[in-house]
Design a protein around this motif. Structure first.
Motif, PDB file in Angstrom:
ATOM      1  N   MET A   1       0.850  -1.197   0.000  1.00 53.01           N
ATOM      2  CA  MET A   1       0.000   0.000   0.000  1.00 53.01           C
ATOM      3  C   MET A   1       0.889   1.253   0.000  1.00 53.01           C
ATOM      4  SD  MET A   1      -2.872   1.153   2.776  1.00 53.01           S
ATOM      5  CE  MET A   1      -3.714   2.722   2.631  1.00 53.01           C
ATOM      6  N   ILE A   2       0.645   2.151  -0.948  1.00 57.21           N
ATOM      7  CA  ILE A   2       1.444   3.362  -1.054  1.00 57.21           C
ATOM      8  C   ILE A   2       1.001   4.396  -0.009  1.00 57.21           C
ATOM      9  CG2 ILE A   2       2.110   5.293  -2.549  1.00 57.21           C
ATOM     10  CD1 ILE A   2       3.288   2.599  -3.354  1.00 57.21           C
ATOM     11  N   GLN A   3       1.948   4.861   0.771  1.00 51.90           N
ATOM     12  CA  GLN A   3       1.679   5.899   1.759  1.00 51.90           C
ATOM     13  C   GLN A   3       2.289   7.242   1.380  1.00 51.90           C
ATOM     14  OE1 GLN A   3       3.297   3.095   5.016  1.00 51.90           O
ATOM     15  NE2 GLN A   3       1.846   4.365   6.125  1.00 51.90           N
ATOM     16  N   ALA A   4       3.354   7.195   0.577  1.00 48.66           N
ATOM     17  CA  ALA A   4       4.078   8.427   0.250  1.00 48.66           C
ATOM     18  C   ALA A   4       4.401   8.482  -1.238  1.00 48.66           C
ATOM     19  CB  ALA A   4       5.365   8.504   1.064  1.00 48.66           C
ATOM     20  N   ILE A   5       4.341   9.685  -1.795  1.00 50.20           N
ATOM     21  CA  ILE A   5       4.694   9.902  -3.205  1.00 50.20           C
ATOM     22  C   ILE A   5       5.848  10.893  -3.273  1.00 50.20           C
ATOM     23  CG2 ILE A   5       3.885  10.570  -5.491  1.00 50.20           C
ATOM     24  CD1 ILE A   5       1.066   9.904  -4.646  1.00 50.20           C
ATOM     25  N   LEU A   6       6.913  10.490  -3.966  1.00 51.49           N
ATOM     26  CA  LEU A   6       8.099  11.320  -4.141  1.00 51.49           C
ATOM     27  C   LEU A   6       8.072  11.887  -5.554  1.00 51.49           C
ATOM     28  CD1 LEU A   6       8.689   9.329  -1.794  1.00 51.49           C
ATOM     29  CD2 LEU A   6      11.027   9.148  -2.649  1.00 51.49           C
ATOM     30  N   PHE A   7       8.187  13.184  -5.670  1.00 53.37           N
ATOM     31  CA  PHE A   7       8.136  13.842  -6.971  1.00 53.37           C
ATOM     32  C   PHE A   7       9.494  14.419  -7.341  1.00 53.37           C
ATOM     33  CE2 PHE A   7       3.773  14.047  -5.420  1.00 53.37           C
ATOM     34  CZ  PHE A   7       3.008  13.775  -6.545  1.00 53.37           C
ATOM     35  N   ASP A   8      10.077  13.899  -8.428  1.00 53.83           N
ATOM     36  CA  ASP A   8      11.262  14.537  -8.977  1.00 53.83           C
ATOM     37  C   ASP A   8      10.793  15.842  -9.629  1.00 53.83           C
ATOM     38  OD1 ASP A   8      13.348  15.125 -11.157  1.00 53.83           O
ATOM     39  OD2 ASP A   8      14.301  13.522 -10.018  1.00 53.83           O
ATOM     40  N   ILE A   9      11.536  16.918  -9.411  1.00 58.63           N
ATOM     41  CA  ILE A   9      11.097  18.208  -9.947  1.00 58.63           C
ATOM     42  C   ILE A   9      11.394  18.343 -11.437  1.00 58.63           C
ATOM     43  CG2 ILE A   9      11.402  20.704  -9.818  1.00 58.63           C
ATOM     44  CD1 ILE A   9      11.938  20.409  -6.839  1.00 58.63           C
ATOM     45  N   GLU A  10      12.647  18.100 -11.811  1.00 57.67           N
ATOM     46  CA  GLU A  10      13.075  18.324 -13.185  1.00 57.67           C
ATOM     47  C   GLU A  10      12.378  17.377 -14.160  1.00 57.67           C
ATOM     48  OE1 GLU A  10      17.101  17.467 -15.683  1.00 57.67           O
ATOM     49  OE2 GLU A  10      17.373  18.554 -13.807  1.00 57.67           O
ATOM     50  N   GLY A  11      11.622  17.952 -15.071  1.00 58.67           N
ATOM     51  CA  GLY A  11      10.942  17.155 -16.085  1.00 58.67           C
ATOM     52  C   GLY A  11       9.606  16.602 -15.639  1.00 58.67           C
ATOM     53  N   THR A  12       9.350  16.618 -14.333  1.00 56.41           N
ATOM     54  CA  THR A  12       8.101  16.082 -13.795  1.00 56.41           C
ATOM     55  C   THR A  12       7.167  17.197 -13.355  1.00 56.41           C
ATOM     56  OG1 THR A  12       9.234  14.084 -13.042  1.00 56.41           O
ATOM     57  CG2 THR A  12       7.101  14.560 -12.046  1.00 56.41           C
ATOM     58  N   LEU A  13       7.686  18.113 -12.530  1.00 56.60           N
ATOM     59  CA  LEU A  13       6.892  19.237 -12.048  1.00 56.60           C
ATOM     60  C   LEU A  13       7.269  20.543 -12.738  1.00 56.60           C
ATOM     61  CD1 LEU A  13       6.824  18.503  -8.200  1.00 56.60           C
ATOM     62  CD2 LEU A  13       5.170  17.830  -9.949  1.00 56.60           C
ATOM     63  N   ALA A  14       8.407  20.542 -13.429  1.00 53.26           N
ATOM     64  CA  ALA A  14       8.855  21.741 -14.134  1.00 53.26           C
ATOM     65  C   ALA A  14       9.693  21.343 -15.343  1.00 53.26           C
ATOM     66  CB  ALA A  14       9.675  22.637 -13.199  1.00 53.26           C
ATOM     67  N   LYS A  15       9.568  22.109 -16.419  1.00 49.40           N
ATOM     68  CA  LYS A  15      10.344  21.852 -17.625  1.00 49.40           C
ATOM     69  C   LYS A  15      11.611  22.701 -17.602  1.00 49.40           C
ATOM     70  CE  LYS A  15       6.375  20.777 -20.591  1.00 49.40           C
ATOM     71  NZ  LYS A  15       5.609  21.177 -21.810  1.00 49.40           N
ATOM     72  N   VAL A  16      12.741  22.066 -17.918  1.00 49.75           N
ATOM     73  CA  VAL A  16      14.004  22.795 -17.930  1.00 49.75           C
ATOM     74  C   VAL A  16      14.977  22.095 -18.876  1.00 49.75           C
ATOM     75  CG1 VAL A  16      14.784  21.498 -15.898  1.00 49.75           C
ATOM     76  CG2 VAL A  16      15.928  23.622 -16.508  1.00 49.75           C
ATOM     77  N   ASP A  17      15.735  22.886 -19.592  1.00 48.11           N
ATOM     78  CA  ASP A  17      16.826  22.364 -20.407  1.00 48.11           C
ATOM     79  C   ASP A  17      18.033  22.268 -19.482  1.00 48.11           C
ATOM     80  OD1 ASP A  17      19.213  22.269 -21.986  1.00 48.11           O
ATOM     81  OD2 ASP A  17      18.087  22.978 -23.710  1.00 48.11           O
ATOM     82  N   ALA A  18      18.381  21.055 -19.065  1.00 49.36           N
ATOM     83  CA  ALA A  18      19.413  20.870 -18.039  1.00 49.36           C
ATOM     84  C   ALA A  18      20.756  21.464 -18.449  1.00 49.36           C
ATOM     85  CB  ALA A  18      19.566  19.382 -17.730  1.00 49.36           C
ATOM     86  N   ALA A  19      21.141  21.283 -19.702  1.00 46.38           N
ATOM     87  CA  ALA A  19      22.429  21.806 -20.165  1.00 46.38           C
ATOM     88  C   ALA A  19      22.430  23.334 -20.156  1.00 46.38           C
ATOM     89  CB  ALA A  19      22.729  21.275 -21.561  1.00 46.38           C
ATOM     90  N   ASP A  20      21.339  23.929 -20.598  1.00 48.14           N
ATOM     91  CA  ASP A  20      21.217  25.382 -20.625  1.00 48.14           C
ATOM     92  C   ASP A  20      21.212  25.935 -19.203  1.00 48.14           C
ATOM     93  OD1 ASP A  20      20.790  27.926 -21.922  1.00 48.14           O
ATOM     94  OD2 ASP A  20      18.716  27.823 -21.247  1.00 48.14           O
TER      95      ASP A  20
END
Length: 230
Positions: A1-20
């Motif tokens: 049973m899932i109790q916690a959700i972990l959200f990666d920010i980059e690409g999941t909650l926000a768009k960003v060009d990592a190299a830039d």
């Protein structure tokens, strides 16, 4: 049973060009150290020290301690000299990088809905920056630090992704077992979290031979939560 959700920010909650982003990050960071370290050396050594920090964690040491051990030795500058400069940078300059980030509105909706449904929430990004900067990145995603029970940071965590110790540390900080957690990420290397029984919702499409628990986009995740299928 899932109790916690972990959200990666980059690409999941926000768009960003990592190299830039990294190019601009180093571009405004290096001048602050120009009286001590040449911009070219600063940029190269920072990346080297971050790699050592990620790949060679030291027992009992935070990521910050491991980073400074290597960075100080390589540059010949003491922790006492370096840290105030970094702190001033993150306080004054780092927020200006927000212009490089595009918020994903549905990400805000999913995080807030998960909280409403009783899930614990945490940031699932690798702790490569101090807490003040990690909190700033949360704001760039249209959220607030208060949306998350745990925000892994350079100065508080002892491991980085994809080290299994990172996933254990997040779960321990939340007060749950790893097999009660779901990581939401678009980074294929995060699939290693499944070795600890942690579930993975992979954002995007996968090669057929790669196994994960869920694959899709944020609207698919929202639907899974609303239907009680996690």
């Amino acid at each position: 049973m899932i109790q916690a959700i972990l959200f990666d920010i980059e690409g999941t909650l926000a768009k960003v060009d990592a190299a830039d982003f990294m190019r601009n990050y180093l571009g405004i960071l290096a001048p602050r150290f120009a009286h001590l370290i040449s911009p070219d050396k600063l940029s190269k050594q920072l990346l080297k020290s971050l790699e050592i920090m990620k790949n060679e964690p030291k027992p009992g040491q935070t990521n910050m301690q491991t980073f400074y051990d290597d960075f100080s030795k390589a540059t010949g500058q003491s922790f006492q000299t370096l840290r105030p400069i970094f702190e001033e940078f993150y306080e004054s300059d780092f927020p200006t990088l927000r212009c490089l980030i595009q918020t994903i509105p549905l990400g805000v909706k999913v995080v807030e809905y998960a909280i409403q449904q009783g899930f614990l929430t945490a940031v699932g990004s690798s702790p490569l920056l101090p807490l003040t900067a990690m909190q700033e990145q949360v704001r760039w995603a249209g959220l607030t630090p208060e949306h998350f029970k745990v925000i892994p940071a350079l100065d508080t965590f002892h491991y980085c992704k994809p080290h299994l110790g990172f996933f254990r540390e997040v779960a321990e900080s939340l007060g749950v077992k790893t097999d009660s957690c779901l990581l939401v990420s678009e980074h294929i290397e995060d699939i290693i979290c499944r070795e600890l029984g942690m579930k993975l919702f992979f954002m995007g499409t996968l090669e057929s031979e790669v196994e994960t628990d869920y694959v899709g986009q944020l609207d698919d995740l929202f639907r899974l939560i609303s239907q009680g299928n996690l």
